[in-house]
Write a protein that holds these residues in place. Structure first.
Motif, mmCIF file in Angstrom:
data_model
loop_
_atom_site.group_PDB
_atom_site.id
_atom_site.type_symbol
_atom_site.label_atom_id
_atom_site.label_comp_id
_atom_site.label_asym_id
_atom_site.label_seq_id
_atom_site.Cartn_x
_atom_site.Cartn_y
_atom_site.Cartn_z
ATOM 1 N N ALA A 44 0.846 -1.208 0.000
ATOM 2 C CA ALA A 44 0.000 0.000 0.000
ATOM 3 C C ALA A 44 0.878 1.254 0.000
ATOM 4 C CB ALA A 44 -0.927 -0.002 1.212
ATOM 5 N N ASN A 45 1.959 1.232 0.779
ATOM 6 C CA ASN A 45 2.896 2.370 0.805
ATOM 7 C C ASN A 45 3.598 2.540 -0.542
ATOM 8 O OD1 ASN A 45 2.659 3.614 3.378
ATOM 9 N ND2 ASN A 45 3.720 1.885 4.326
ATOM 10 N N THR A 46 3.921 1.400 -1.167
ATOM 11 C CA THR A 46 4.555 1.449 -2.498
ATOM 12 C C THR A 46 3.614 2.108 -3.503
ATOM 13 O OG1 THR A 46 5.740 -0.600 -1.981
ATOM 14 C CG2 THR A 46 5.653 0.031 -4.285
ATOM 15 N N ILE A 47 2.339 1.723 -3.443
ATOM 16 C CA ILE A 47 1.329 2.328 -4.337
ATOM 17 C C ILE A 47 1.197 3.828 -4.047
ATOM 18 C CG2 ILE A 47 -1.171 2.413 -4.834
ATOM 19 C CD1 ILE A 47 0.282 0.071 -6.231
ATOM 20 N N SER A 48 1.177 4.203 -2.774
ATOM 21 C CA SER A 48 1.077 5.627 -2.405
ATOM 22 C C SER A 48 2.240 6.417 -3.004
ATOM 23 C CB SER A 48 1.085 5.791 -0.878
ATOM 24 O OG SER A 48 -0.082 5.253 -0.312
ATOM 25 N N ARG A 49 3.461 5.861 -2.878
ATOM 26 C CA ARG A 49 4.648 6.565 -3.403
ATOM 27 C C ARG A 49 4.561 6.701 -4.929
ATOM 28 N NH1 ARG A 49 7.221 3.117 0.560
ATOM 29 N NH2 ARG A 49 7.944 1.670 -1.067
ATOM 30 N N ALA A 50 4.072 5.644 -5.591
ATOM 31 C CA ALA A 50 3.928 5.684 -7.048
ATOM 32 C C ALA A 50 2.883 6.716 -7.477
ATOM 33 C CB ALA A 50 3.538 4.295 -7.567
ATOM 34 N N GLY A 154 7.012 2.825 -7.381
ATOM 35 C CA GLY A 154 7.020 3.212 -5.966
ATOM 36 C C GLY A 154 8.070 2.500 -5.127
ATOM 37 N N ALA A 155 8.884 1.652 -5.770
ATOM 38 C CA ALA A 155 9.878 0.869 -5.018
ATOM 39 C C ALA A 155 10.901 1.770 -4.306
ATOM 40 C CB ALA A 155 10.586 -0.112 -5.952
ATOM 41 N N ASP A 156 11.240 2.871 -4.927
ATOM 42 C CA ASP A 156 12.171 3.849 -4.321
ATOM 43 C C ASP A 156 11.451 4.522 -3.145
ATOM 44 O OD1 ASP A 156 13.715 6.004 -3.641
ATOM 45 O OD2 ASP A 156 13.764 6.901 -5.630
ATOM 46 N N GLU A 157 12.005 4.387 -1.933
ATOM 47 C CA GLU A 157 11.323 4.864 -0.718
ATOM 48 C C GLU A 157 11.648 6.316 -0.347
ATOM 49 O OE1 GLU A 157 11.859 2.153 2.540
ATOM 50 O OE2 GLU A 157 11.409 0.383 1.308
ATOM 51 N N THR A 158 12.341 7.014 -1.223
ATOM 52 C CA THR A 158 12.800 8.365 -0.842
ATOM 53 C C THR A 158 11.660 9.359 -0.623
ATOM 54 O OG1 THR A 158 13.176 8.825 -3.200
ATOM 55 C CG2 THR A 158 15.106 8.173 -1.879
ATOM 56 N N GLN A 160 8.779 8.495 0.873
ATOM 57 C CA GLN A 160 7.875 7.964 1.906
ATOM 58 C C GLN A 160 7.516 9.040 2.930
ATOM 59 O OE1 GLN A 160 6.202 5.110 1.983
ATOM 60 N NE2 GLN A 160 5.280 5.507 3.971
ATOM 61 N N ASN A 161 8.450 9.980 3.139
ATOM 62 C CA ASN A 161 8.166 11.079 4.077
ATOM 63 C C ASN A 161 6.972 11.926 3.604
ATOM 64 O OD1 ASN A 161 9.799 12.028 1.922
ATOM 65 N ND2 ASN A 161 10.359 13.847 3.091
ATOM 66 N N VAL A 162 6.818 12.039 2.281
ATOM 67 C CA VAL A 162 5.679 12.799 1.731
ATOM 68 C C VAL A 162 4.384 12.008 1.971
ATOM 69 C CG1 VAL A 162 4.753 14.012 -0.289
ATOM 70 C CG2 VAL A 162 7.224 13.691 -0.071
ATOM 71 N N VAL A 163 4.475 10.669 1.834
ATOM 72 C CA VAL A 163 3.310 9.811 2.123
ATOM 73 C C VAL A 163 2.875 10.020 3.573
ATOM 74 C CG1 VAL A 163 2.459 7.416 2.305
ATOM 75 C CG2 VAL A 163 3.965 8.049 0.411
ATOM 76 N N GLU A 164 3.862 10.011 4.505
ATOM 77 C CA GLU A 164 3.560 10.189 5.939
ATOM 78 C C GLU A 164 2.930 11.559 6.199
ATOM 79 O OE1 GLU A 164 3.746 7.692 8.009
ATOM 80 O OE2 GLU A 164 4.698 6.428 6.484
ATOM 81 N N GLU A 165 3.427 12.536 5.501
ATOM 82 C CA GLU A 165 2.893 13.907 5.663
ATOM 83 C C GLU A 165 1.437 13.964 5.185
ATOM 84 O OE1 GLU A 165 3.811 18.175 3.696
ATOM 85 O OE2 GLU A 165 5.595 16.936 4.086
ATOM 86 N N ARG A 166 1.196 13.347 4.014
ATOM 87 C CA ARG A 166 -0.175 13.304 3.481
ATOM 88 C C ARG A 166 -1.099 12.568 4.449
ATOM 89 N NH1 ARG A 166 -1.287 13.303 -2.231
ATOM 90 N NH2 ARG A 166 -0.011 14.900 -3.200
ATOM 91 N N LYS A 167 -0.626 11.420 4.971
ATOM 92 C CA LYS A 167 -1.421 10.634 5.924
ATOM 93 C C LYS A 167 -1.813 11.485 7.129
ATOM 94 C CE LYS A 167 0.031 6.578 7.392
ATOM 95 N NZ LYS A 167 1.017 5.526 7.717
ATOM 96 N N ASN A 168 -0.845 12.182 7.665
ATOM 97 C CA ASN A 168 -1.083 12.997 8.860
ATOM 98 C C ASN A 168 -2.083 14.122 8.613
ATOM 99 O OD1 ASN A 168 0.707 11.412 10.259
ATOM 100 N ND2 ASN A 168 2.470 12.756 9.889
ATOM 101 N N ASN A 169 -2.202 14.528 7.344
ATOM 102 C CA ASN A 169 -3.105 15.632 7.004
ATOM 103 C C ASN A 169 -4.536 15.170 6.704
ATOM 104 O OD1 ASN A 169 -1.268 17.714 7.334
ATOM 105 N ND2 ASN A 169 -0.456 17.512 5.258
#
Length: 590
Positions: A44-50, A154-158, A160-169
């Motif tokens: 799911a995180n990989t899809i979010s990053r993609a 989305g394999a590149d995790e660089t 992921q911090n943006v995913v976390e930021e979006r989640k928190n919002n």
């Protein structure tokens, strides 16, 4: 412990409690492939990053059209939701015109599809959709991008911090999904449900289902694009239930035997078919075996929960379970402890007989607009009453309006209809959602649905007719597969009937009657018509003189979703059926 306030909190909650190896299990090329909780979250995180790399913004709409429930659907769901975008599920069986309307109306940016059948429909209308950037498929299809491309992107995790930021919002009050109701008339309506609408419904209705946390096994086959099955899946995740996805309705019987589920959700029509199959097998028995089978059935049809029928009945029931009903249980995997039913009214004979067989059906009630559960039965704590849809769930309030309509208030009531404020204001007044259903609450707090307000009609003599009640009674006949009661403004009620062709053929064979080979020949056969007339007259006895079906016409077509007579949840599309059989209507009333 994680507090669940948004839909994507469910997998993280499950991970914290039980990282189960069989979180989701889907069959690929004849082999069941399991996905663990951790793998579910990782993908799911990989899809979010993609999706972020594709430029998906908060509040962008992403459509999913899948012909079967599968692991990929759920991974996409979380991947979309945790970056603040919205998942728009679409029924696979609707027409390409409806695909076009929904994809255009919600301004979908991307569309994920399951198979070639869906792709063909999407390709027919793709060029008319200015917002749609790309279509991805779960299956390997020629000429279509595959969803695995996103797993690579989305394999590149660089980021992921943006995913976390979006989640928190993402706030609980934010829009999570738009579900277009198939509707029995007119264009589909986009029901807007927030994270809190669905999360509250999951948490408030989940105590009603008796689960052994981490030890239950579910088989999922009802369409996940419908809010009923989707909420059930979130409930399963909440209780760390292992979820197996059936390959298709056709392979359901095989899948049940393979998976041996402890729980699954059903719609009444499916349960009717299961019962009819069991009944037909029993009818083929001979001698003492046949007598015992029908003795057990008769016992089951008089079932009442909590020993109400007395000591002698319970003794007989124990015997019936041992010698007859265990075979029913084996046919449904052998481990089934409970079924949850929704979407339409369940015949009380089915509630009784399956409960007697040790596989109780907990009937509930709700609508897409209420996320969906309003009430549900619970076999524990005297919370189960035959002929009702149970008691209201916690944090939800219902009341009956002066005209009998059920009104609902609570955190589960939708945000409104997408791009339709006028229609929203018509159904939500003073904080109460007007369901359009007629019902009554008994002295113990159980709700009973009596009919659809919009479907009730008056004869020319001024008498009210509640068609669903008559239809449900008539469908208890093995000869009648589907029926629609008509007669609005006419002198008497009548009906279109789609006979159960398989049963009629069996009946004709047993009685050495020649009825013809085609459906057209069968519905024109005098002996078939006469036999169905006997069934109609027998069931008519349950109703007042003004409610009795005075005339009927048999239809040669099998009513189906693809045929347009039924919605994807197997409800009658009354307007479509009426239009299709205009000539039969004229024949009846002229």
């Amino acid at each position: 412990m994680i507090q669940i306030t948004r839909l994507f909190d469910f997998p993280y909650y499950q991970l914290e409690k039980n990282n189960i190896p069989n979180c989701f299990v889907t069959k690929y090329d004849g082999k069941w492939i399991a996905t663990s909780t951790q793998e579910y979250i990782n993908k799911a995180n990989t899809i979010s990053r993609a999706l972020l790399r594709l430029g998906v913004q908060p509040n962008d709409k992403i459509a999913i059209i899948s012909s079967n429930n599968r692991t990929e659907w759920n991974i996409m769901d979380i991947g979309i939701l945790q970056i603040g975008a919205q998942n728009v599920p679409i029924y696979p069986t609707i027409s390409e015109e409806d695909y076009e309307y929904i994809l255009s109306h919600c301004e979908s940016k991307y569309c994920f599809i399951s198979d070639d059948e869906v792709l063909k429909k999407v390709n027919l209308i793709k060029n008319n959709l200015s917002n749609l950037k790309e279509v991805y498929s779960f299956n390997d299809l020629e000429g279509c991008k595959n969803w695995r491309e996103l797993l690579e992107l989305g394999a590149d995790e660089t980021n992921q911090n943006v995913v976390e930021e979006r989640k928190n919002n993402v706030k609980p009050t934010d829009l999570a999904t738009i579900i277009y109701t198939s509707g029995t008339t007119g264009k589909p309506k986009g029901v807007m449900l927030s994270h809190n609408n669905i999360v509250s419904n999951v948490l408030d209705s989940s105590p009603r289902i008796p689960f052994e946390e981490g030890a239950s096994v579910a088989l999922s086959f009802l369409p996940i694009c419908h809010i009923f099955e989707r909420v059930i899946l979130y409930i399963y995740q909440y209780y760390s239930v292992s979820i197996y996805f059936a390959e298709s309705i056709d392979k359901l019987s095989d899948n049940i035997k393979e998976v041996k589920p402890t729980v699954f959700s059903v719609v009444p029509r499916l349960l009717e078919k299961v019962y009819d199959k069991i009944y037909a097998k029993g009818a083929e028995l001979t001698g003492i075996k046949k007598k015992l089978f029908f003795w057990a059935i008769d016992l089951g049809l008089h079932y009442e929960p909590y020993g109400t029928n007395g000591f002698w009945y319970e003794i007989q029931l124990k015997i019936a379970r041992k010698i007859i009903f265990t075979k029913w249980q084996e046919g449904l995997g052998g481990n089934l402890t409970v079924m949850v039913s929704g979407s339409a009214a369940l015949q009380t004979r089915l509630t009784r007989v399956f409960a007697a067989a040790g596989m109780p059906v907990m009937e509930g009630y709700g609508l897409t607009e209420t996320s969906p559960v309003i009430t549900v039965n619970d076999v524990r704590n005297s919370g189960f009453k035959v002929g009702t849809v149970g008691k209201v769930i916690q944090n939800v309030t219902i009341k009956i309006a002066t005209d009998g309509e059920i009104l609902c208030k609570g955190p589960n009531v939708m945000m409104g209809y997408f791009k339709d404020e006028i229609l929203t204001n018509e159904v939500i007044k003073d904080g109460f959602f007007h369901t359009g259903d007629i019902g009554e609450i008994d002295s113990e707090g159980f709700l009973k649905i009596t009919d659809r307000k919009k479907e009730m009609f008056k004869t020319s003599g001024g008498k009210y007719i509640a068609p669903q009640i008559i239809e449900n009674a008539m469908k208890q006949s093995h000869f009648i597969e589907q029926i629609m009661v008509i007669g609005d403004g006419e002198k008497m009620p009548a009906a279109f009937i789609q006979t159960n062709f398989d049963f009629v053929k069996e009946w004709a064979k047993r009685h050495h009657i020649i009825i013809g080979k085609t459906n057209e020949e069968i519905v024109s056969n005098d002996q078939v018509i006469k036999r169905i007339q006997e069934e109609v007259e027998r069931i008519n006895e349950k109703f007042g003189n003004w409610e009795k079906i005075k005339r009927f016409e048999l239809t040669p077509e099998v009513w189906s979703i693809n045929g347009g007579q039924l919605t994807p949840t197997l409800k009658l599309k009354r307007k479509v059926v009426m239009e299709k059989y205009k000539n039969l209507y004229q024949k009846i009333y002229n």
